[in-house]
Design a protein around this motif. Structure first.
Motif, PDB file in Angstrom:
ATOM      1  N   ASN A  77       0.426  -0.942  -0.011  1.00  0.00           N
ATOM      2  CA  ASN A  77      -0.002  -0.203  -0.012  1.00  0.00           C
ATOM      3  C   ASN A  77       0.788   1.415   0.331  1.00  0.00           C
ATOM      4  O   ASN A  77       0.266   2.150  -1.087  1.00  0.00           O
ATOM      5  N   GLN A 134       0.652   3.859  -2.777  1.00  0.00           N
ATOM      6  CA  GLN A 134       1.659   5.235  -2.807  1.00  0.00           C
ATOM      7  C   GLN A 134       2.035   6.275  -2.598  1.00  0.00           C
ATOM      8  O   GLN A 134       2.045   7.167  -3.485  1.00  0.00           O
ATOM      9  N   ASP A 177       1.943   9.014  -5.813  1.00  0.00           N
ATOM     10  CA  ASP A 177       2.059  10.632  -4.884  1.00  0.00           C
ATOM     11  C   ASP A 177       3.385  11.344  -6.308  1.00  0.00           C
ATOM     12  O   ASP A 177       3.191  12.571  -6.163  1.00  0.00           O
TER      13      ASP A 177
END
Length: 88
Positions: free
Chosen positions: A63, A67, A71
């Motif tokens: 995860n 992310q 980002d």
């Protein structure tokens, strides 16, 4: 051997033996202090190692990687039309 000479030898042997005991106890105390310090250092290193393992597990979590990819790198999953299958 005269009794006086025998007594003198026994007193000298007793004193030498007592000094040996004192030396052995002093060395034992020094080694015990050193052992205690090394055990404390080992325990601190084990704690640090556990923290590092936890940190590594956190950084390697899928995860988190997903992310960061979204980002920082602006990555996204390709849509259905963007996928190309290449066959030999």
């Amino acid at each position: 051997m005269t009794p006086r000479l025998l007594l003198t030898l026994l007193v000298i042997a007793t004193v030498v033996s007592a000094l040996g005991v004192v030396q052995a106890r002093h060395q034992h105390r020094q080694l015990f202090v050193q052992l205690s310090k090394l055990q404390k250092a080992r325990d601190e290193l084990n704690i640090d190692f556990g923290r590092l393992q936890l940190e590594q597990a956190t950084w390697a979590e899928s995860n988190r990687i997903d992310q960061v990819a979204r980002d920082r790198l602006g990555m996204t999953f390709p849509r259905g039309g963007e996928t190309v299958v290449v066959r030999p």
